[in-house]
Design a protein around this motif. Structure first.
Motif, PDB file in Angstrom:
ATOM      1  N   LEU A   1       0.828  -1.214   0.000  1.00 26.40           N
ATOM      2  CA  LEU A   1       0.000   0.000   0.000  1.00 26.40           C
ATOM      3  C   LEU A   1       0.860   1.262   0.000  1.00 26.40           C
ATOM      4  N   VAL A   2       1.976   1.217   0.731  1.00 29.44           N
ATOM      5  CA  VAL A   2       2.894   2.361   0.730  1.00 29.44           C
ATOM      6  C   VAL A   2       3.451   2.585  -0.673  1.00 29.44           C
ATOM      7  N   VAL A   3       3.811   1.499  -1.344  1.00 29.13           N
ATOM      8  CA  VAL A   3       4.316   1.596  -2.719  1.00 29.13           C
ATOM      9  C   VAL A   3       3.263   2.236  -3.622  1.00 29.13           C
ATOM     10  N   ILE A   4       2.014   1.796  -3.478  1.00 30.28           N
ATOM     11  CA  ILE A   4       0.940   2.321  -4.333  1.00 30.28           C
ATOM     12  C   ILE A   4       0.690   3.805  -4.049  1.00 30.28           C
ATOM     13  N   ILE A   5       0.564   4.147  -2.771  1.00 30.91           N
ATOM     14  CA  ILE A   5       0.226   5.529  -2.396  1.00 30.91           C
ATOM     15  C   ILE A   5       1.382   6.476  -2.682  1.00 30.91           C
ATOM     16  N   ALA A   6       2.597   6.090  -2.259  1.00 29.12           N
ATOM     17  CA  ALA A   6       3.752   6.963  -2.483  1.00 29.12           C
ATOM     18  C   ALA A   6       4.068   7.074  -3.969  1.00 29.12           C
TER      19      ALA A   6
ATOM     20  N   PHE B   1       4.386  10.169  -8.056  1.00 35.35           N
ATOM     21  CA  PHE B   1       5.478  10.302  -9.030  1.00 35.35           C
ATOM     22  C   PHE B   1       5.065   9.840 -10.425  1.00 35.35           C
ATOM     23  N   ILE B   2       3.765   9.627 -10.621  1.00 36.72           N
ATOM     24  CA  ILE B   2       3.273   9.191 -11.927  1.00 36.72           C
ATOM     25  C   ILE B   2       3.326  10.339 -12.928  1.00 36.72           C
ATOM     26  N   LYS B   3       3.787  10.012 -14.138  1.00 36.61           N
ATOM     27  CA  LYS B   3       3.784  10.978 -15.241  1.00 36.61           C
ATOM     28  C   LYS B   3       2.938  10.402 -16.376  1.00 36.61           C
ATOM     29  N   GLY B   4       1.967  11.171 -16.830  1.00 34.98           N
ATOM     30  CA  GLY B   4       1.056  10.691 -17.859  1.00 34.98           C
ATOM     31  C   GLY B   4       1.744  10.247 -19.125  1.00 34.98           C
ATOM     32  N   ASP B   5       2.887  10.888 -19.457  1.00 33.43           N
ATOM     33  CA  ASP B   5       3.594  10.544 -20.694  1.00 33.43           C
ATOM     34  C   ASP B   5       4.088   9.098 -20.684  1.00 33.43           C
TER      35      ASP B   5
ATOM     36  N   VAL C   1      -3.160  -5.021  -9.842  1.00 30.71           N
ATOM     37  CA  VAL C   1      -3.493  -4.033 -10.873  1.00 30.71           C
ATOM     38  C   VAL C   1      -3.010  -2.651 -10.448  1.00 30.71           C
ATOM     39  N   ALA C   2      -3.235  -2.294  -9.186  1.00 28.96           N
ATOM     40  CA  ALA C   2      -2.824  -0.974  -8.699  1.00 28.96           C
ATOM     41  C   ALA C   2      -1.308  -0.795  -8.774  1.00 28.96           C
ATOM     42  N   VAL C   3      -0.557  -1.814  -8.371  1.00 25.56           N
ATOM     43  CA  VAL C   3       0.905  -1.723  -8.420  1.00 25.56           C
ATOM     44  C   VAL C   3       1.393  -1.579  -9.856  1.00 25.56           C
ATOM     45  N   SER C   4       0.817  -2.351 -10.779  1.00 26.08           N
ATOM     46  CA  SER C   4       1.267  -2.287 -12.178  1.00 26.08           C
ATOM     47  C   SER C   4       0.953  -0.926 -12.799  1.00 26.08           C
ATOM     48  N   VAL C   5      -0.189  -0.345 -12.442  1.00 26.59           N
ATOM     49  CA  VAL C   5      -0.535   0.992 -12.945  1.00 26.59           C
ATOM     50  C   VAL C   5       0.456   2.028 -12.418  1.00 26.59           C
ATOM     51  N   VAL C   6       0.810   1.916 -11.145  1.00 26.12           N
ATOM     52  CA  VAL C   6       1.721   2.892 -10.537  1.00 26.12           C
ATOM     53  C   VAL C   6       3.127   2.772 -11.105  1.00 26.12           C
TER      54      VAL C   6
END
Length: 497
Positions: free
Chosen positions: A197-202, A206-210, A296-301
Motif C-alpha cells: 500500500l505504501v508503494v501504491i500511495i507513495a 510520481f506518476i507521469k502521464g507521458d 493491478v494498482a501496483v502495475s498501474v503505478v
C-alpha cells in the motif's frame, strides 16, 4: 480394470474419514484466517518482480490488463473450488475433489501433481527469501561466508543455510498447529500488505502521464527461444503468440499467472475450518479479489512512474523509486519482499502436507503418514518428512538450478476441478451445496477453456517436464497405490461378504 481405476469415493465416506480420532485434524480456522492464508501465499515475488518483466517484454503499461485477464481465469476456477470446498470439506483440495467426481486414478495424478508443485514452489521461495535476507545483511555490514549462502566456497562446497533454516522453522510452526500458523501469517501479511500500500500511495505522487503513451504498444512477434514461442500454439492455430499489442496482453497473462499461484492452497485447509460451508467460499474468493486489486494498482503505478522500456527486470518497483530520486523506498520494498516470502513458503508447505496427508489416509501413500499428532492434531509425520527434504533441496540447490514453480500443474488442477463440478452436479444432485457455482455447466466450461489457453502459451520444455513427472506418477500408482487403496480393499471385503 477400468472400473477400479475410475472408482469414486463417496463424499459421505470422505467426511466420515475425517472423524476417525487418529486421522482427524483440529478445526480452528475462520473465514478471516483463510483470507489471510490466501493473501499470504499469493502476494510474493510476483508483485515485486513480474510487473516489470512483463511490462518491458510483453505488454507495456497494458500489463495491468494482463493481471486482470489472469485474475479472471483464476476467478472462474475459484468459483468451482468454492463449491467443492464447501460441499466436500476434506483436506486435499483438487485431489479430494477429483476422487469424489472423476475417480481414483485421476485423483492420484492430481495429488501427485500438487505434491511436486508445492514442494518445488516452497524450495524456490525459500531460496529467493534467502537472497533478500543476505542482501539486507550485506547492507548492514554483515556478510555470510560464501559456503553458507548458497554459493560455492573455496572447497567447492555450498549450502544455503538461510533457506534451509527458514523451511525447518516453518515446519516446526506447522507441526505445532494451524492456528499458530494463522497468527504468524496474519502478522506477516499485515506487514506485507502495508508495504504494498505504501508503494501504491507513495508511487502515485510520481506518476507521469507521458509514461502511459502508448498504453498498448505496437505488436511484434515473440523472439525464437524466448520461452514464449510456444510450438503448441503454432501447431494448433498456425501462429505464435506476440509481444505487445492485444495478443501481447494474453501472452503476458500466461506469464503473470505465476503471481496468482497459491489461492487454491486455501482449499487444502477445508478440513481444519470451523464452518467450511460458509467460510471456504469467503476465504477463496476474498483473497483472490484483494490480491488482484493490489496487483493491478501496483502495475498501474510502476508503469506510470517509469516508462516501460526503462523498467528494471530484477527489481522494477525498487528501481523505479531510485529513478525518481527516492532510494530509501528500495530498501523498504526489499524488506517487504523478504517478509512476504516467509508466508508464501509457509502456506505452500502447509498445502503440500495436507495433500500428502489426504493421499496417505486413502491408502494411496503409506498410512503411516496419516496419523495426526496426539496433542497438536496436525499431520506431523508428513510435515516433518517433507520439511526436511525441502530444506535439503533448498540448501544445496541454487536458484538458477531450481525449476520454476510448475505453472502448468496448477492450470491442470483448475481444469480437473471445473470438470468435476459438472460431473458431480449430474451424479450427486442431492448433495447440499452451501455455495453453488453459477451458470453450470457454462461457467466451468469457460474456466476449462481459459486454463487450457494459458497452458498452450507455456513453452514446450514445461510440457515435457510435466509429462515426465506424470509418467513417474503412473508408475508409482500401479506399483503401490492401486494395490493399497483403502477404497479398493473395502470393495474387496464387501464382495467377500
Amino acid at each position: 480394470m477400468s472400473n477400479t481405476l475410475f472408482r469414486t469415493k463417496k463424499i459421505e465416506q470422505s467426511i466420515q474419514d475425517t472423524e476417525e480420532p487418529e486421522h482427524a485434524l483440529k478445526k480452528s480456522l475462520s473465514a478471516l484466517d483463510l483470507t489471510v492464508f490466501g493473501v499470504g501465499v499469493i502476494i510474493g515475488t510476483g508483485i515485486f518482480v513480474l510487473t516489470g518483466t512483463v511490462a518491458k517484454n510483453n505488454a507495456g503499461p497494458a500489463v495491468a490488463l494482463a493481471f486482470v485477464v489472469a485474475g479472471v481465469v483464476c476467478a472462474l476456477a475459484a468459483l468451482c473450488y468454492a463449491e467443492f470446498a464447501s460441499t466436500v470439506p476434506v483436506a486435499g483440495s483438487a485431489y479430494t475433489f477429483s476422487y469424489a467426481s472423476l475417480g481414483e486414478l485421476p485423483a492420484w495424478i492430481i495429488g501427485w501433481d500438487l505434491v511436486l508443485e508445492f514442494a518445488l514452489g516452497t524450495a524456490v521461495v525459500a531460496v529467493g527469501w534467502s537472497g533478500y535476507i543476505a542482501s539486507l545483511l550485506d547492507n548492514a555490514g554483515w556478510h555470510l561466508p560464501a559456503a553458507l549462502s548458497g554459493r560455492e566456497g573455496a572447497d567447492g562446497f555450498g549450502f544455503d543455510i538461510l533457506a534451509a533454516a527458514l523451511v525447518l522453522v516453518l515446519t516446526a510452526i506447522l507441526v505445532v498447529g494451524t492456528k499458530l500458523s494463522a497468527r504468524v501469517t496474519a502478522v506477516v501479511v499485515a506487514i506485507k500488505v502495508t508495504v504494498v500500500l505504501v508503494v501504491i500511495i507513495a508511487g502515485a505522487f510520481f506518476i507521469k502521464g507521458d509514461n502511459y503513451d502508448p498504453f498498448v504498444p505496437k505488436a511484434k512477434p515473440v523472439e525464437a527461444g524466448s520461452g514464449l514461442d510456444s510450438p503448441l500454439i503454432q501447431l494448433m492455430f498456425g501462429w505464435a503468440p506476440s509481444n505487445f499489442g492485444v495478443m501481447g496482453i494474453f501472452t503476458a497473462a500466461s506469464v503473470v499467472f505465476f503471481a496468482f499461484i497459491g489461492f487454491d492452497v486455501v482449499a487444502t485447509a477445508a478440513e481444519e475450518t470451523n464452518n467450511p460451508q460458509r467460510d471456504m467460499p469467503r476465504g477463496i474468493l476474498g483473497s483472490l479479489l484483494i490480491c488482484t486489486t493490489l496487483y493491478v494498482a501496483v502495475s498501474v503505478v510502476v508503469t506510470g512512474m517509469q516508462h516501460y522500456t526503462k523498467l528494471s527486470v530484477d527489481a522494477p518497483l525498487a528501481d523505479a523509486f531510485k529513478a525518481t530520486g527516492h532510494p530509501w523506498y528500495a530498501g523498504f520494498i526489499s524488506f517487504g519482499a523478504a517478509v512476504g516470502l516467509t508466508t508464501v513458503c509457509m502456506i505452500l508447505l502447509l498445502g503440500q502436507t495436507r495433500v500428502f496427508f489426504a493421499m496417505s489416509r486413502d491408502g494411496l501413500l503409506p498410512r503411516f503418514f496419516s496419523r495426526v499428532h496426539p496433542r497438536f492434531r496436525t499431520p506431523h509425520r508428513p510435515t516433518i518428512l517433507l520439511g526436511v527434504i525441502i530444506a535439503i533441496v533448498a540448501g544445496f540447490t541454487s536458484l538458477s538450478e531450481l525449476a520454476e514453480l510448475v505453472n502448468i500443474g496448477t492450470l491442470f488442477a483448475f481444469v480437473v476441478v471445473a470438470i468435476g463440478v459438472i460431473i458431480l452436479r449430474r451424479t450427486r444432485p442431492d448433495l447440499p451445496r452451501a455455495f453453488r457455482t453459477p451458470l453450470v455447466p457454462l461457467l466451468p466450461i469457460v474456466s476449462v477453456l481459459a486454463s487450457l489457453w494459458l497452458m498452450l502459451n507455456l513453452p514446450a520444455e514445461t510440457w515435457l517436464r510435466f509429462a515426465i513427472w506424470m509418467a513417474l506418477g503412473f508408475l508409482v500408482y500401479f506399483v503401490y497405490g492401486r494395490s493399497h487403496s483403502r477404497l479398493g480393499r473395502d470393495e474387496k471385503a464387501a464382495e467377500a461378504r
